[in-house]
Every structure is written in structure tokens, then in C-alpha cells.
Design an enzyme around this catalytic site. Structure first.
Site, PDB file in Angstrom:
ATOM      1  N   HIS A  60      -4.092  14.946  -4.564  1.00 33.52           N
ATOM      2  CA  HIS A  60      -3.188  13.730  -4.830  1.00 33.52           C
ATOM      3  C   HIS A  60      -3.684  13.148  -6.124  1.00 33.52           C
ATOM      4  O   HIS A  60      -3.344  12.221  -6.625  1.00 33.52           O
ATOM      5  CB  HIS A  60      -3.819  12.613  -3.625  1.00 33.52           C
ATOM      6  CG  HIS A  60      -3.372  12.794  -2.563  1.00 33.52           C
ATOM      7  ND1 HIS A  60      -2.345  12.288  -1.823  1.00 33.52           N
ATOM      8  CD2 HIS A  60      -3.961  13.753  -1.322  1.00 33.52           C
ATOM      9  CE1 HIS A  60      -2.285  12.736  -0.561  1.00 33.52           C
ATOM     10  NE2 HIS A  60      -3.320  13.519  -0.332  1.00 33.52           N
ATOM     11  N   LYS A 108      -0.471  -2.859  -6.306  1.00 28.52           N
ATOM     12  CA  LYS A 108      -1.210  -1.390  -6.083  1.00 28.52           C
ATOM     13  C   LYS A 108      -2.586  -1.532  -6.532  1.00 28.52           C
ATOM     14  O   LYS A 108      -2.894  -2.793  -7.168  1.00 28.52           O
ATOM     15  CB  LYS A 108      -0.377  -0.376  -6.961  1.00 28.52           C
ATOM     16  CG  LYS A 108      -0.230  -0.888  -8.430  1.00 28.52           C
ATOM     17  CD  LYS A 108       0.459  -0.022  -9.269  1.00 28.52           C
ATOM     18  CE  LYS A 108       1.965   0.025  -8.993  1.00 28.52           C
ATOM     19  NZ  LYS A 108       2.742   1.271  -8.867  1.00 28.52           N
ATOM     20  N   ARG A 109      -3.249  -0.528  -6.130  1.00 29.38           N
ATOM     21  CA  ARG A 109      -4.740  -0.786  -6.638  1.00 29.38           C
ATOM     22  C   ARG A 109      -4.646  -0.994  -8.270  1.00 29.38           C
ATOM     23  O   ARG A 109      -3.821  -0.597  -9.033  1.00 29.38           O
ATOM     24  CB  ARG A 109      -5.501   0.439  -6.450  1.00 29.38           C
ATOM     25  CG  ARG A 109      -5.689   0.942  -4.856  1.00 29.38           C
ATOM     26  CD  ARG A 109      -6.671  -0.346  -4.488  1.00 29.38           C
ATOM     27  NE  ARG A 109      -7.949  -0.244  -4.807  1.00 29.38           N
ATOM     28  CZ  ARG A 109      -9.174   0.287  -4.247  1.00 29.38           C
ATOM     29  NH1 ARG A 109      -8.931   0.868  -3.001  1.00 29.38           N
ATOM     30  NH2 ARG A 109     -10.165   0.098  -4.902  1.00 29.38           N
ATOM     31  N   LYS A 130      -2.536   2.574 -14.118  1.00 23.77           N
ATOM     32  CA  LYS A 130      -1.156   2.062 -13.723  1.00 23.77           C
ATOM     33  C   LYS A 130      -0.756   0.972 -14.600  1.00 23.77           C
ATOM     34  O   LYS A 130       0.292   0.378 -14.269  1.00 23.77           O
ATOM     35  CB  LYS A 130      -1.715   1.604 -12.223  1.00 23.77           C
ATOM     36  CG  LYS A 130      -2.044   2.525 -11.238  1.00 23.77           C
ATOM     37  CD  LYS A 130      -2.466   1.977  -9.894  1.00 23.77           C
ATOM     38  CE  LYS A 130      -2.789   2.906  -8.794  1.00 23.77           C
ATOM     39  NZ  LYS A 130      -1.975   3.919  -8.251  1.00 23.77           N
ATOM     40  N   THR A 187       4.089   5.507  -3.878  1.00 24.72           N
ATOM     41  CA  THR A 187       4.645   5.164  -2.476  1.00 24.72           C
ATOM     42  C   THR A 187       5.295   3.953  -2.217  1.00 24.72           C
ATOM     43  O   THR A 187       6.247   3.922  -1.639  1.00 24.72           O
ATOM     44  CB  THR A 187       3.914   5.787  -1.317  1.00 24.72           C
ATOM     45  OG1 THR A 187       2.431   5.265  -1.491  1.00 24.72           O
ATOM     46  CG2 THR A 187       3.558   7.131  -1.215  1.00 24.72           C
ATOM     47  N   LYS A 192       8.911   2.140  -1.033  1.00 18.69           N
ATOM     48  CA  LYS A 192       9.137   0.904  -0.059  1.00 18.69           C
ATOM     49  C   LYS A 192      10.056  -0.108  -0.875  1.00 18.69           C
ATOM     50  O   LYS A 192      11.017  -0.601  -0.130  1.00 18.69           O
ATOM     51  CB  LYS A 192       7.998   0.476   0.285  1.00 18.69           C
ATOM     52  CG  LYS A 192       6.882   1.318   0.906  1.00 18.69           C
ATOM     53  CD  LYS A 192       5.451   1.069   1.004  1.00 18.69           C
ATOM     54  CE  LYS A 192       4.395   2.100   1.332  1.00 18.69           C
ATOM     55  NZ  LYS A 192       3.002   1.848   1.193  1.00 18.69           N
TER      56      LYS A 192
HETATM   57  C1  62N Z   1      -2.778   8.284  -4.168  1.00 25.64           C
HETATM   58  F1  62N Z   1     -12.983  10.601  -3.190  1.00 25.64           F
HETATM   59  N1  62N Z   1      -4.515   8.524  -4.193  1.00 25.64           N
HETATM   60  C2  62N Z   1      -2.285   8.603  -5.665  1.00 25.64           C
HETATM   61  F2  62N Z   1     -13.564   8.536  -3.605  1.00 25.64           F
HETATM   62  N2  62N Z   1      -6.538   8.211  -3.854  1.00 25.64           N
HETATM   63  O1  62N Z   1      -2.846   7.888  -6.667  1.00 25.64           O
HETATM   64  C3  62N Z   1      -0.634   8.284  -5.345  1.00 25.64           C
HETATM   65  F3  62N Z   1     -12.930   9.847  -5.286  1.00 25.64           F
HETATM   66  O2  62N Z   1       0.081   8.778  -6.881  1.00 25.64           O
HETATM   67  C4  62N Z   1       0.061   8.972  -4.438  1.00 25.64           C
HETATM   68  O3  62N Z   1       1.190   8.544  -4.223  1.00 25.64           O
HETATM   69  C5  62N Z   1      -0.922   8.782  -3.089  1.00 25.64           C
HETATM   70  O4  62N Z   1      -2.208   8.992  -3.337  1.00 25.64           O
HETATM   71  C6  62N Z   1      -0.353   9.676  -1.973  1.00 25.64           C
HETATM   72  O5  62N Z   1      -0.173  10.852  -2.387  1.00 25.64           O
HETATM   73  C7  62N Z   1      -5.147   7.892  -3.742  1.00 25.64           C
HETATM   74  O6  62N Z   1      -4.807   6.941  -2.959  1.00 25.64           O
HETATM   75  C8  62N Z   1      -7.543   7.445  -3.239  1.00 25.64           C
HETATM   76  O7  62N Z   1      -7.341   6.660  -2.338  1.00 25.64           O
HETATM   77  C9  62N Z   1      -8.904   7.897  -3.288  1.00 25.64           C
HETATM   78  C10 62N Z   1      -9.632   7.731  -2.415  1.00 25.64           C
HETATM   79  C11 62N Z   1     -11.014   8.240  -2.618  1.00 25.64           C
HETATM   80  C12 62N Z   1     -11.585   9.004  -3.719  1.00 25.64           C
HETATM   81  C13 62N Z   1     -10.359   9.545  -4.724  1.00 25.64           C
HETATM   82  C14 62N Z   1      -9.226   8.735  -4.399  1.00 25.64           C
HETATM   83  C15 62N Z   1     -12.916   9.450  -4.016  1.00 25.64           C
END
Ligand code: 62N
Length: 867
Positions: free
Chosen positions: A409, A600-601, A606, A708, A712
Site C-alpha cells: 500500500h 484524509k489523514r 497529501k 479511496t 467515494k
Molecule cells: C493507504 F505499519 N495506506 C494508502 F504502522 N496505510 O496511503 C492509500 F507503519 O493511497 C491507499 O488508497 C490505501 O492505503 C488503500 O490501499 C494506509 O492507509 C496505513 O494506514 C498504515 C498503517 C500503519 C502503518 C503504515 C501505514 C505502519
């Protein structure tokens, strides 16, 4: 010092004696464990019998509701905000889900079919009540039932806490996928962690983010069912010992471990009006029983009871980092806890039916790893097959490497998980041995293919050498998986070209793309009922399970009456959103203005900062009287910053500071508003996306894997302003370039620009930009807190700014000008809005899941027998 976890020496590792070190005994132990896991004779069934199906009419619901409220929960005082009323309603609906749940389990087990397990540290489920009513098709009956009792459904539904067991996109994707799997009647089970505290609640004080714990389980969770009969034991710590059997075979025992129990809590996942209910199994950590005893016997009763805490800490809280892992041991504990409990659960079920015969295991099971977070599943499956089920390395590896599939991801280096080898070895010594063996065998394959290329072996090693050796979890996942995918076309290409380049060269067949999607049930049918009705009146209601049907709306875009209705729905939804903004931000949004939204976060990549720079530019235009032909705008920004991410927190402060100045300046009346929405979450997005005109998807190209939220918004008829990043590219392809506001450098241009990036020169050459920076630097937005925005200002001026904010300022502002122009022609705008919804079919998670199933999982679709 008190021992926090139970010591298995006495009770478990060797049940028949405290010694257990002699070879014969150990042989006996291994054989016994194999024999114990052979298929057992089924016990005689009890005679509870099948019950007739529950009624789906209002009267039946009233009866059940009353019984739960008065008898089960023992209450008689009823008010709209009474939590027992909410619980009574949920239990009534859950009963109806449970019937279908059982039928679904039966159908899968009779079919004896292949299954997929979606392993994820995060499932961002949000609220379940509306979704259950929609998918059971019991919404009208429920509303009638409650009305009969004088209860308002909305007030009850509003009591539900979001299940916030995820950070953002990755966690919400898991939730959308579960919805699609159930709707497509695929035998897919989600495995995750039941965090006691989910994503923190965000408060804003003096413009700054404050985090508050989210104790979402405080009033109980009526949706889940605890299954103590499936509790499993997970080991930590200890050491390994090697033994040789009489026949010369060696095997390993992992001993002196401190164990933790994993207690499953099952959550029903209903499909859309199809009788299927799949399972999300969430694990809670609990102290083992016997460890109390050992402490108790040592005479420290209170310490023994108190030390239960340490075990239970494992599932206490979700880590709120969405993009940078921090190497904390507790996080690794969580990851292993999930992987081990889930795999043991799956193997126990396998052995119950197949005994110790694993010859067909690989063709019957698939594990989808949601990023590297559950990658401990790779060495753990090897361990269980070898150490617990007596299999040799080659057979175990054949199974593991045919069942693991990995979804990536992110490309951001700071988000790639690495664990220090020394910590890994202390916590999971047996797993580290297995990882090293996987690495050694695989590197010899690399050496064979590229003889003498030592540099390549160093580059590709699962163990990164250096001052502190690290386990590279992404490489482990790639090596062990038969499928590796990115989440949008561009992202999957970049994975092959950069992060996994060497691996792609070695194993091109493993790599594929699965463009993300979102469930149209929650994100259109449920959250936007008025638009759904308008759509169904025009094209029928098949779109809900076949979103490509929305294409038929294109024909209606040319009808003035349809456009008028479309606009009326958008207006009503904007009014709802404006009400929320008024409530939560104290800012008045005029529904005639353009609603411009970025939620978003909060992360530098971003570029919420670029958004703010544009808002400051609009303010500057107002102040210098450049308001001829003005398009009024209400800008909404929302999202959480990781608690340790200082820049992100400072950006939140900036948004609030700029908002305060702009909203408080009479000159902006009727022209411009800015608000920061606190505590952005799933249930807030259900109000936000229907009420949005313009969706901001403005990340530095190449950095957003997919996005995503963008999908929406599109489904709900918003226009996108965006860069050629992630799924934006595919959104633009589907909608057509004329229905998308494009700006900014491409991913390639971003990389090329880095070498000669000179933001100061860019700012100097651009009069608008110069004025914006002038306002920022003069302290216009921080009169009483001098200097607080210096880190932000410096980042914009830095030639090393990784996000190239200044590079895209001009083209962003120009694109926003085109937005202003387009919005003036309401008829043309509405047309574009309809076209966006009409062409959003590709972004249904049903399409994504069908892609996974066709190319990776190969599962049959199985409908349960009704009734
Ligand atoms: C998102 F392990 N990623 C993407 F702690 N990550 O940024 C977005 F480091 O572009 C995509 O659309 C989406 O995934 C779905 O594919 C994302 O949400 C995390 O939440 C995350 C959580 C923990 C870690 C790293 C990333 C950690």
C-alpha cells in the site's frame, strides 16, 4: 520481579512430566500432538433443533425489541438516548443475522471449497446498524417498528460508536472488501485484532490537535459474539532446542515461552440482500489460566492477578501511525499475535476435517496479507507445519509459498516495516531462525541466477546489514508470496520499476495490479438515499450490485428535468453537511457556495498545505478587491495527524489559524469560508461525500498509492481536482479529461525536478505566490504566537522539500480558476456531476474483489440455502 507472561515449563510444553528433555519422551510428545490433531469422532449432537426463521416484519421486530429491553436487559425507563434501547434493537437484528450466518457456514462447509483469509491489523468498520438494516432489507420494517413504539430510529442509530479499528485507507479498504466478499458470496474470512481502544478521538483546542482515547467498547458491543471454545495459545520469548529423532530426523522445540491466550470475537458481515453472512474474527489477548496458578503458588496472589495486565496489553490500543512504523516491540507483538492465533485457528479447523494430511492444503487455502503488517504469518505457517505437524522444510515451503499473497500500500521508504534482528530474536526466536533459513535458501537461488553478483545479493537480502541488522518485512513478503500487487495502475508500475525492481526481474509472474474500490452499499446506497432513489427511478436498482450499470445515467445527463432533480438532491445533501460544519466547527457554510473538501489523514505528501496556500491566495484576492465574477467557496479540511508527527500537527494549527482570520474578516462575507472539521471518521464521511462539490486529491505525483476517498466523492457526483497520482489517473480515464480538473507535475517530472528544484525562484517569479508567502511570513495568521509557522514556511522554501509544494502552486491555482468558471454554469456543472457518478462503476470494491478472485484466489461463489 514478577513474571508477566505464563511460563509453560511446568504445564504445557511437556504435559506428562516436568523433564521432557530425553529424546524418547520428546518423540512421544511430537507424535502425541500429531495424533491429538487427527480427526476426532463427532460428539453426539444435542437436541436443540432448528428454529423457524424469524419474522422480517415490523410486528416481529417490536416483539423481539420489547423482550430484549424488558427481559434480557431488565429495563423499563425508555428515552431516545437510552443505550439499552440501541442494544435491544441491535440484538433483535443480530438474531436475524445469526440465522443467515449459520446457513452460510453450513453451505461453505458442505461445499468443502477453497477459502481465503484476509489478514489485517486494521478493519475500519465504522457503524454497523445502518449497514445491517440495508443488507437485511429490513430498514422500512425497522423504522415502522420503532415508530409504533414512539422511538426515533435516527436518534438510536446516532448512538453507535464507530468501530475505528484502523488508521485510514488501508483499514477502510479491508472493511469495504469484506462487504464485497459477502455480497459476492465468496468464502472469505477476515482476521484482525479487537483493540480495546481504536483510533484516537481528535479534539481541537486553540487550533491544535488533542488526542483522546477512544473507549468504544465501554457500553459493550452487541454486534460481536465471543467464542471461548476457539481460544488459542500464542507463544513469546523463550529459546529453541534441536532434537534428533530415532529415524534421524531433527526437529525443534520452542520452549520456556511466556504465553498469551487469544480469545476470538466474531462479528457478522452481511452480504447485500442475499442471505450470506461472512465472518470477521477479531482476537483479544487474555492471560493464560495456569500462570495465575504458578504465581499464586509462589505466594504472590495480588501480583499474579495484577500481572494479567501485561498479557492483555497486547490488544489494548491501535497504533495511530498511518505512514511510518516506529519499531516498537509491542507493535511486533500485536503482529505476531494476529498471525499466530489466526493460523492456528485455520490449521485446527483443517485438522478437524482432514487429520494430518496437508496434501491438499495449498489448493484449499489462501492468505491475503494487507500490507506487511501480518507478514509474521509466513514464518509462523512454516513453524506450525514443521514443528507442530511434523512436516519437512520443502513440503512446508511448498505450502507456504503457494498460499501467501501480498498487497503493498505504499512506496514511502519511512512506511516500510523493518524490525531489528536482535529484538526479533528476543521476542520470536524460532521465527527468526526460520526467516534466516528462508533467506539463505532464497539467496542461493539469486546467486545461481546471477553468479558472482554479490552486490545484488546484498541488495535483495531479507536481512539488511549495517550497524543494526534489520528484517525487511516487505522483502520477506515478496519472497514468500505467489502474488504481489499494488493498489492502482501507476502504483503497481512504480513498484516494479523501483521498490521491487530486482524482484520483478527475478519473478515477473508474481506481480500484478488490483486497483482499489469502495463498497457502493455504504458509500452510495446507505449514505446518499436521496441520490440513490433518483438513480433507481431513472435506471432501476441493479446498480447496487453491478455498479457499471451507472453508465446508463449518461443518457439522463442531457435531460433538464433530471439535472434539476440531481441539483436538488445535491443541495439537500449540502444542507446536511453545512449543519454538521455549523455544529462541529461553529462556521456557517452557505449552500449556494462551492463546497470544496479535503478529508484524509494529515500528511505532507497529501499536501493539505497546498490547499491552504490556495485559500490564502483567495483571501488575498478579496483583500485587494479582485472579486469581479467571484465564485463563493466554502473550504472544508479534516483529518487526523499521527500524534508524533509534528509537521502534520502544525499544518492543522495553520488551517485553524487561517480559518480564524478569514472567517472573522467581514470582507470575506458571502465569498469565502474555511473550516477544519474535528475528528474525521467513517460516520462523518457518510455525511461529507454526498454534500461535496469538489474533491481535493492533490498529493505529490507518485506518492499516493491509490486513494479511496477520491472514489467515494466521485460516486456521489463530486468533481475532482487532482494530480496524476494513484487512482486519480484511472478516475480521469473513466470520467473523461473534460470532467476532471488536472494540474501538477507527473510522477516522472517530480523525480526529474528534484535535481534542480529552486522554490525561492519560483515564488519570486510569481506575483500571487509572493503575496501569499508575504502574508504567511508577516505573521498575519499568528499575531500572538510569533514563529510558530516557521517550520512550515521553511519547508516550502527548502530546495529539498520532498513534496515539491511550490512547484505545483501555479498550476493548482490555475486549475482552481477553471473550477470557479465551471461552477458558474450550474447546468454544465450538474452535467459533469452526473457523468462522474455515471462513470464511477469501475471503483466499486465488487470489481476489485472479482479481480482478486479471478487472478489470485480462485474461489467459487456459494449461495446458502435460504431458511
Ligand atoms: C493507504 F505499519 N495506506 C494508502 F504502522 N496505510 O496511503 C492509500 F507503519 O493511497 C491507499 O488508497 C490505501 O492505503 C488503500 O490501499 C494506509 O492507509 C496505513 O494506514 C498504515 C498503517 C500503519 C502503518 C503504515 C501505514 C505502519
Amino acid at each position: 520481579m514478577r513474571i508477566a507472561w505464563s511460563d509453560t515449563r511446568s504445564s504445557l510444553a511437556c504435559p506428562d512430566s516436568g523433564l521432557g528433555r530425553s529424546q524418547t519422551r520428546l518423540t512421544g510428545y511430537v507424535q502425541e500432538s500429531i495424533i491429538n490433531t487427527r480427526a476426532k469422532k463427532p460428539q453426539a449432537p444435542a437436541t436443540i433443533g432448528n428454529l423457524p426463521p424469524l419474522g422480517m416484519d415490523a410486528d416481529s421486530i417490536v416483539d423481539d425489541f420489547r423482550r430484549y429491553f424488558s427481559h434480557t436487559l431488565g429495563r423499563d425507563e425508555s428515552t431516545d438516548t437510552n443505550p439499552q434501547m440501541y442494544t435491544s434493537l441491535v440484538l433483535s437484528l443480530r438474531d436475524r443475522l445469526v440465522e443467515r450466518w449459520r446457513n452460510t457456514r453450513l453451505a461453505y462447509s458442505e461445499a468443502d471449497c477453497k477459502r481465503t483469509y484476509y489478514l489485517s491489523l486494521e478493519f475500519l468498520m465504522g457503524r454497523a446498524l445502518g449497514n445491517a438494516m440495508l443488507n437485511l432489507d429490513i430498514d422500512p420494517a425497522t423504522a415502522t417498528a420503532l415508530r409504533q413504539m414512539g422511538i426515533e430510529l435516527e436518534a438510536l442509530a446516532d448512538q453507535e460508536h464507530d468501530a475505528g479499528l484502523g488508521n485510514g485507507g488501508l483499514g477502510r479498504l479491508a472493511a469495504c472488501f469484506l462487504d464485497s466478499c459477502a455480497t459476492l458470496q465468496l468464502p472469505v474470512t477476515g482476521y484482525g485484532i479487537r483493540y480495546e481502544y481504536g483510533m484516537f478521538r481528535q479534539k481541537i483546542e486553540n487550533g491544535c490537535q488533542l488526542e483522546e482515547p477512544d473507549h468504544w467498547l465501554r457500553d459493550g458491543n452487541p454486534w460481536e459474539i465471543e467464542r471461548p471454545e476457539f481460544a488459542t495459545r500464542v507463544k513469546f520469548g523463550g529459546h529453541t532446542e534441536y532434537f534428533t529423532e530415532q529415524h534421524g530426523r531433527t526437529f525443534v522445540r520452542w520452549m520456556n515461552t511466556r504465553d498469551v491466550m487469544a480469545m476470538p470475537h466474531d462479528v457478522p458481515v452481511p452480504g447485500y440482500q442475499n442471505g450470506t453472512v461472512n465472518t470477521l474474527r477479531l482476537w483479544r489477548a487474555a492471560a493464560t489460566e495456569e500462570f495465575d496458578l504458578s504465581e499464586f503458588n509462589a505466594g504472590s496472589y495480588t501480583e499474579a492477578v495484577a500481572s494479567k495486565n501485561a498479557a492483555e496489553h497486547i490488544t489494548m490500543v491501535l497504533y495511530p501511525n498511518d505512514s511510518s512504523e516506529n519499531g516498537k516491540e509491542l507493535r511486533l507483538r500485536q503482529q505476531y499475535f494476529l498471525a499466530s492465533a489466526s493460523l492456528q485457528d485455520i490449521l485446527r479447523e483443517w485438522v478437524k476435517h482432514q487429520g494430518n494430511d496437508f496434501s491438499r492444503f495449498a489448493e484449499k487455502n489462501c492468505f491475503q496479507l494487507n500490507d506487511t503488517h501480518p507478514t509474521c504469518a509466513v514464518p509462523e505457517l512454516m513453524r506450525l507445519l514443521m514443528d507442530e505437524h511434523g512436516m519437512g522444510w520443502d513440503d512446508a515451503w511448498a505450502i507456504t509459498s503457494k498460499t501467501m499473497a501480498y498487497t503493498n500500500h505504499t512506496l514511502l521508504p519511512e512506511a516500510l516495516e523493518k524490525w531489528s534482528v536482535s529484538m526479533f530474536g528476543r521476542l520470536l526466536p524460532r521465527l527468526l531462525e526460520i526467516i534466516c533459513e528462508i533467506n539463505a535458501r532464497y539467496l542461493s537461488e539469486v546467486a545461481l541466477r546471477y553468479p558472482g553478483d554479490i552486490e545484488r545479493q546484498r541488495r535483495m537480502s531479507i536481512i539488511e546489514e549495517g550497524h543494526e541488522k534489520q528484517v525487511r518485512m516487505a522483502y520477506l513478503a515478496v519472497v514468500a508470496s505467489f502474488s504481489v500487487n499494488g493498489v492502482a495502475a501507476l502504483h503497481s508500475e512504480l513498484l516494479q520499476e523501483h521498490l521491487f525492481r530486482d524482484f520483478y526481474e527475478l519473478w515477473p509472474h508474481k506481480f500484478n495490479n488490483k486497483t482499489n474500490g469502495v463498497t457502493p452499499r455504504r458509500w452510495l446506497a446507505w449514505s446518499n438515499p436521496e441520490l440513490s432513489k433518483l438513480i433507481s427511478d431513472a435506471i432501476g436498482d441493479d446498480w447496487c450490485t453491478d455498479l457499471s450499470q451507472l453508465q446508463k445515467l449518461k443518457a439522463h445527463a442531457d435531460k433538464a428535468t433530471f439535472r434539476k432533480k440531481w441539483r436538488a438532491v445535491k443541495q439537500a445533501n449540502k444542507a446536511r453537511l453545512a449543519e454538521m460544519v455549523q455544529q462541529d466547527c461553529g462556521v456557517t457554510f452557505d449552500t449556494n457556495a462551492l463546497f470544496d473538501v479535503q478529508v484524509k489523514r494529515i500528511h505532507e505528501y497529501k499536501r493539505q498545505l497546498l490547499n491552504v496556500l490556495h485559500v490564502i491566495h483567495l483571501y488575498d484576492r478579496i483583500k485587494r478587491g479582485d472579486t469581479a465574477n467571484w465564485t463563493p467557496r466554502c473550504v472544508l479540511i479534516g483529518g487526523k495527524a499521527a500524534p508524533g508527527y509534528m509537521m502534520a500537527k502544525r499544518i492543522i494549527k495553520l488551517v485553524n489559524a487561517v480559518a480564524k482570520v478569514i472567517n472573522g474578516d467581514p470582507a470575506t462575507e458571502g465569498l469565502l469560508r474555511l473550516a477544519f472539521l474535528p475528528d474525521y471518521r467513517v460516520s462523518a464521511m457518510e455525511v461529507i461525500s454526498p454534500g461535496t462539490d469538489l474533491s481535493e486529491q492533490i498529493s505529490t505525483a507518485g506518492k499516493e498509492a491509490s486513494g479511496t476517498g477520491n472514489m467515494k466523492f466521485m460516486m456521489n457526483g463530486a468533481m475532482t481536482i487532482g494530480t496524476l497520482d494513484g487512482a486519480n489517473i484511472e478516475i480521469r480515464e473513466e470520467a473523461g479529461a473534460e470532467n476532471f480538473f488536472l494540474f501538477g507535475l507527473t510522477a516522472q517530472e517530480v523525480e526529474a525536478t528534484r535535481h534542480h528544484y529552486d522554490p525561492a525562484a519560483i515564488i519570486h517569479a510569481d506575483e500571487d505566490f509572493k503575496r501569499v508567502m508575504g502574508l504567511l511570513c508577516s505573521g498575519n495568521f499568528n499575531l500572538f504566537e510569533p514563529g510558530i509557522f516557521d517550520p512550515i514556511i521553511n519547508s516550502i522554501y527548502s530546495p529539498n522539500d520532498p513534496w515539491l509544494t511550490a512547484a505545483d502552486f501555479r498550476s493548482f491555482v490555475d486549475a482552481q480558476r477553471r473550477v470557479d468558471q465551471a461552477y458558474k454554469d450550474q447546468d454544465a456543472w450538474t452535467r459533469m456531476s452526473i457523468i462522474n457518478t455515471a462513470t464511477s462503476g469501475k471503483f466499486s470494491s465488487d470489481r476489485t474483489i472479482l479481480d482478486y478472485n479471478r487472478e489470485v484466489w480462485h474461489l467459487p461463489q456459494i449461495a446458502p440455502k435460504q431458511g
